[in-house]
Write a protein that holds these residues in place. Structure first.
Motif, PDB file in Angstrom:
ATOM      1  N   VAL A 187     -52.431  97.238  11.978  1.00 43.32           N
ATOM      2  CA  VAL A 187     -53.382  96.131  12.060  1.00 43.32           C
ATOM      3  C   VAL A 187     -54.440  96.479  13.095  1.00 43.32           C
ATOM      4  O   VAL A 187     -54.142  97.119  14.106  1.00 43.32           O
ATOM      5  CB  VAL A 187     -52.700  94.784  12.428  1.00 43.32           C
ATOM      6  CG1 VAL A 187     -51.796  94.310  11.317  1.00 43.32           C
ATOM      7  CG2 VAL A 187     -51.938  94.886  13.739  1.00 43.32           C
ATOM      8  N   LYS A 188     -55.671  96.058  12.820  1.00 48.78           N
ATOM      9  CA  LYS A 188     -56.779  96.233  13.755  1.00 48.78           C
ATOM     10  C   LYS A 188     -57.328  94.855  14.076  1.00 48.78           C
ATOM     11  O   LYS A 188     -57.751  94.124  13.167  1.00 48.78           O
ATOM     12  CB  LYS A 188     -57.856  97.133  13.151  1.00 48.78           C
ATOM     13  CG  LYS A 188     -57.377  98.553  12.899  1.00 48.78           C
ATOM     14  CD  LYS A 188     -58.471  99.419  12.291  1.00 48.78           C
ATOM     15  CE  LYS A 188     -57.979 100.848  12.064  1.00 48.78           C
ATOM     16  NZ  LYS A 188     -59.025 101.713  11.464  1.00 48.78           N
ATOM     17  N   ILE A 189     -57.322  94.513  15.350  1.00 51.76           N
ATOM     18  CA  ILE A 189     -57.653  93.149  15.763  1.00 51.76           C
ATOM     19  C   ILE A 189     -58.679  93.191  16.883  1.00 51.76           C
ATOM     20  O   ILE A 189     -58.583  94.025  17.800  1.00 51.76           O
ATOM     21  CB  ILE A 189     -56.394  92.398  16.258  1.00 51.76           C
ATOM     22  CG1 ILE A 189     -55.279  92.475  15.209  1.00 51.76           C
ATOM     23  CG2 ILE A 189     -56.724  90.941  16.555  1.00 51.76           C
ATOM     24  CD1 ILE A 189     -53.947  91.957  15.716  1.00 51.76           C
ATOM     25  N   GLY A 190     -59.659  92.294  16.827  1.00 51.61           N
ATOM     26  CA  GLY A 190     -60.646  92.187  17.891  1.00 51.61           C
ATOM     27  C   GLY A 190     -59.984  91.891  19.227  1.00 51.61           C
ATOM     28  O   GLY A 190     -59.036  91.098  19.311  1.00 51.61           O
ATOM     29  N   LEU A 191     -60.471  92.519  20.281  1.00 52.16           N
ATOM     30  CA  LEU A 191     -59.851  92.366  21.602  1.00 52.16           C
ATOM     31  C   LEU A 191     -59.852  90.927  22.096  1.00 52.16           C
ATOM     32  O   LEU A 191     -58.977  90.536  22.880  1.00 52.16           O
ATOM     33  CB  LEU A 191     -60.573  93.262  22.619  1.00 52.16           C
ATOM     34  CG  LEU A 191     -60.340  94.764  22.470  1.00 52.16           C
ATOM     35  CD1 LEU A 191     -61.267  95.543  23.395  1.00 52.16           C
ATOM     36  CD2 LEU A 191     -58.882  95.104  22.759  1.00 52.16           C
ATOM     37  N   ASP A 192     -60.815  90.131  21.630  1.00 55.43           N
ATOM     38  CA  ASP A 192     -60.878  88.742  22.081  1.00 55.43           C
ATOM     39  C   ASP A 192     -59.967  87.820  21.270  1.00 55.43           C
ATOM     40  O   ASP A 192     -59.818  86.644  21.590  1.00 55.43           O
ATOM     41  CB  ASP A 192     -62.311  88.220  22.039  1.00 55.43           C
ATOM     42  CG  ASP A 192     -62.940  88.341  20.656  1.00 55.43           C
ATOM     43  OD1 ASP A 192     -62.335  89.004  19.778  1.00 55.43           O
ATOM     44  OD2 ASP A 192     -64.035  87.785  20.454  1.00 55.43           O
ATOM     45  N   ASN A 193     -59.319  88.357  20.225  1.00 54.67           N
ATOM     46  CA  ASN A 193     -58.421  87.543  19.396  1.00 54.67           C
ATOM     47  C   ASN A 193     -56.999  87.653  19.960  1.00 54.67           C
ATOM     48  O   ASN A 193     -56.099  88.247  19.347  1.00 54.67           O
ATOM     49  CB  ASN A 193     -58.467  88.013  17.938  1.00 54.67           C
ATOM     50  CG  ASN A 193     -57.798  87.043  16.982  1.00 54.67           C
ATOM     51  OD1 ASN A 193     -57.099  86.124  17.405  1.00 54.67           O
ATOM     52  ND2 ASN A 193     -57.996  87.251  15.699  1.00 54.67           N
ATOM     53  N   GLU A 194     -56.813  87.068  21.116  1.00 55.01           N
ATOM     54  CA  GLU A 194     -55.550  87.216  21.839  1.00 55.01           C
ATOM     55  C   GLU A 194     -54.374  86.590  21.103  1.00 55.01           C
ATOM     56  O   GLU A 194     -53.239  87.072  21.199  1.00 55.01           O
ATOM     57  CB  GLU A 194     -55.686  86.615  23.240  1.00 55.01           C
ATOM     58  CG  GLU A 194     -56.723  87.322  24.111  1.00 55.01           C
ATOM     59  CD  GLU A 194     -56.890  86.675  25.469  1.00 55.01           C
ATOM     60  OE1 GLU A 194     -56.211  85.642  25.729  1.00 55.01           O
ATOM     61  OE2 GLU A 194     -57.689  87.186  26.273  1.00 55.01           O
ATOM     62  N   ILE A 195     -54.624  85.528  20.364  1.00 62.68           N
ATOM     63  CA  ILE A 195     -53.537  84.850  19.646  1.00 62.68           C
ATOM     64  C   ILE A 195     -52.945  85.768  18.576  1.00 62.68           C
ATOM     65  O   ILE A 195     -51.723  85.894  18.450  1.00 62.68           O
ATOM     66  CB  ILE A 195     -54.047  83.537  19.020  1.00 62.68           C
ATOM     67  CG1 ILE A 195     -54.414  82.539  20.120  1.00 62.68           C
ATOM     68  CG2 ILE A 195     -52.984  82.937  18.101  1.00 62.68           C
ATOM     69  CD1 ILE A 195     -55.019  81.243  19.620  1.00 62.68           C
ATOM     70  N   SER A 196     -53.822  86.433  17.798  1.00 62.16           N
ATOM     71  CA  SER A 196     -53.324  87.335  16.747  1.00 62.16           C
ATOM     72  C   SER A 196     -52.622  88.551  17.349  1.00 62.16           C
ATOM     73  O   SER A 196     -51.588  88.998  16.835  1.00 62.16           O
ATOM     74  CB  SER A 196     -54.482  87.801  15.862  1.00 62.16           C
ATOM     75  OG  SER A 196     -54.951  86.737  15.059  1.00 62.16           O
ATOM     76  N   ILE A 197     -53.172  89.086  18.418  1.00 61.14           N
ATOM     77  CA  ILE A 197     -52.545  90.234  19.071  1.00 61.14           C
ATOM     78  C   ILE A 197     -51.136  89.871  19.530  1.00 61.14           C
ATOM     79  O   ILE A 197     -50.176  90.616  19.305  1.00 61.14           O
ATOM     80  CB  ILE A 197     -53.397  90.719  20.262  1.00 61.14           C
ATOM     81  CG1 ILE A 197     -54.728  91.289  19.770  1.00 61.14           C
ATOM     82  CG2 ILE A 197     -52.639  91.781  21.067  1.00 61.14           C
ATOM     83  CD1 ILE A 197     -55.718  91.601  20.879  1.00 61.14           C
ATOM     84  N   ALA A 198     -51.018  88.702  20.142  1.00 63.60           N
ATOM     85  CA  ALA A 198     -49.701  88.251  20.627  1.00 63.60           C
ATOM     86  C   ALA A 198     -48.731  88.038  19.479  1.00 63.60           C
ATOM     87  O   ALA A 198     -47.542  88.371  19.569  1.00 63.60           O
ATOM     88  CB  ALA A 198     -49.860  86.968  21.430  1.00 63.60           C
ATOM     89  N   MET A 199     -49.233  87.499  18.353  1.00 67.38           N
ATOM     90  CA  MET A 199     -48.356  87.261  17.207  1.00 67.38           C
ATOM     91  C   MET A 199     -47.781  88.569  16.673  1.00 67.38           C
ATOM     92  O   MET A 199     -46.574  88.671  16.420  1.00 67.38           O
ATOM     93  CB  MET A 199     -49.114  86.546  16.090  1.00 67.38           C
ATOM     94  CG  MET A 199     -48.232  86.215  14.882  1.00 67.38           C
ATOM     95  SD  MET A 199     -49.153  85.734  13.394  1.00 67.38           S
ATOM     96  CE  MET A 199     -49.698  87.343  12.785  1.00 67.38           C
ATOM     97  N   PHE A 200     -48.631  89.565  16.501  1.00 67.90           N
ATOM     98  CA  PHE A 200     -48.143  90.833  15.959  1.00 67.90           C
ATOM     99  C   PHE A 200     -47.203  91.538  16.930  1.00 67.90           C
ATOM    100  O   PHE A 200     -46.251  92.199  16.502  1.00 67.90           O
ATOM    101  CB  PHE A 200     -49.311  91.732  15.561  1.00 67.90           C
ATOM    102  CG  PHE A 200     -49.885  91.387  14.218  1.00 67.90           C
ATOM    103  CD1 PHE A 200     -49.240  91.782  13.058  1.00 67.90           C
ATOM    104  CD2 PHE A 200     -51.057  90.654  14.109  1.00 67.90           C
ATOM    105  CE1 PHE A 200     -49.749  91.465  11.804  1.00 67.90           C
ATOM    106  CE2 PHE A 200     -51.576  90.324  12.866  1.00 67.90           C
ATOM    107  CZ  PHE A 200     -50.926  90.724  11.709  1.00 67.90           C
ATOM    108  N   LYS A 201     -47.435  91.377  18.215  1.00 69.58           N
ATOM    109  CA  LYS A 201     -46.509  91.976  19.180  1.00 69.58           C
ATOM    110  C   LYS A 201     -45.152  91.276  19.120  1.00 69.58           C
ATOM    111  O   LYS A 201     -44.113  91.926  19.254  1.00 69.58           O
ATOM    112  CB  LYS A 201     -47.097  91.914  20.593  1.00 69.58           C
ATOM    113  CG  LYS A 201     -48.230  92.911  20.804  1.00 69.58           C
ATOM    114  CD  LYS A 201     -48.727  92.927  22.244  1.00 69.58           C
ATOM    115  CE  LYS A 201     -49.761  94.021  22.457  1.00 69.58           C
ATOM    116  NZ  LYS A 201     -50.262  94.066  23.850  1.00 69.58           N
ATOM    117  N   ARG A 202     -45.159  89.968  18.876  1.00 70.66           N
ATOM    118  CA  ARG A 202     -43.885  89.250  18.711  1.00 70.66           C
ATOM    119  C   ARG A 202     -43.161  89.704  17.453  1.00 70.66           C
ATOM    120  O   ARG A 202     -41.927  89.609  17.367  1.00 70.66           O
ATOM    121  CB  ARG A 202     -44.123  87.731  18.672  1.00 70.66           C
ATOM    122  CG  ARG A 202     -44.463  87.109  20.023  1.00 70.66           C
ATOM    123  CD  ARG A 202     -44.323  85.589  19.982  1.00 70.66           C
ATOM    124  NE  ARG A 202     -45.223  84.975  19.034  1.00 70.66           N
ATOM    125  CZ  ARG A 202     -46.460  84.579  19.315  1.00 70.66           C
ATOM    126  NH1 ARG A 202     -46.946  84.765  20.539  1.00 70.66           N
ATOM    127  NH2 ARG A 202     -47.219  84.009  18.399  1.00 70.66           N
TER     128      ARG A 202
END
Length: 210
Positions: free
Chosen positions: A141-156
């Motif tokens: 997945v490639k996610i914008g750095l400012d999209n912290e919610i999506s980044i956190a979801m994928f890490k979970r």
């Protein structure tokens, strides 16, 4: 992708259906949003271009997409399917040398549906579909750095950060599906059902006419 053109996936809170011409008008309205354009790194299309895009999703072998529907709304046959739309989820087979690898994208377009666990459920469903139907073994997945919610979801979801591109302001996360991951994923989606989309649409139409 032809393999999913008649596939319906039913989860706990959502139903995933193929992207058809019926869904294009609402999808087109969504993508007028500067926020969604930024989140998806997309350029606005004309309505005609959006219809062409829907056709490509069905026909191109390197793309697989589903429209996300609110299951509770969709269960009410009096509600048009277009009004049940929540977002979409996509797989891109971007590496011709490795058909077992895919880039995953998910968009929850309706703000009222965000933060309710829908993104997590849809991601698991799509990954399970990719593993069992497409033979996928690696997701990116490639996610914008400012999209912290999506980044956190994928890490979970146990995705691991592998790189950060400051030029494009995005982070890349990956997951390799080994046997333990496959077992966990199948367990998490054990309640998912696959049905024939055409039959489901016919059933809804019959109920509407009664």
């Amino acid at each position: 992708m032809k393999i999913n053109e008649n596939s319906l996936l039913e989860g706990n809170a959502v139903v995933l259906v193929p992207y058809t011409a019926e869904h294009v008008p609402r999808y087109h309205e969504w993508m007028k949003s500067p926020e969604l354009q930024q989140l998806t790194a997309s350029e606005p299309l004309t309505l005609e271009q959006e219809y062409d895009m829907a056709r490509s999703w069905r026909e191109d072998n390197d793309k697989c997409t589903f429209i996300i529907l609110d299951k509770q709304l969709w269960a009410d046959s009096s509600v048009e399917e277009e009004k049940c739309m929540v977002g979409d989820v996509n797989l891109f087979l971007t590496d011709p040398s490795d058909p077992t690898s895919a880039e995953l994208e998910i968009m929850i377009a309706e703000p009222s549906y965000r933060g309710k666990g829908i993104g997590k459920e849809v991601t698991r469903m799509m990954m399970c579909y990719g593993v069992t139907k497409l033979g996928l073994k690696k997701y990116q997945v490639k996610i914008g750095l400012d999209n912290e919610i999506s980044i956190a979801m994928f890490k979970r979801l146990h995705f691991q950060e592998v790189s950060v591109c400051k030029v494009f302001k995005e982070v890349t996360l990956e997951m390799t599906v080994d046997e333990s991951v496959r077992t966990r994923l199948l367990g998490e989606t054990a309640g998912m059902k696959e049905r024939d989309y055409r039959n489901a649409c016919s059933d809804r139409q019959e109920m509407m006419s009664q």
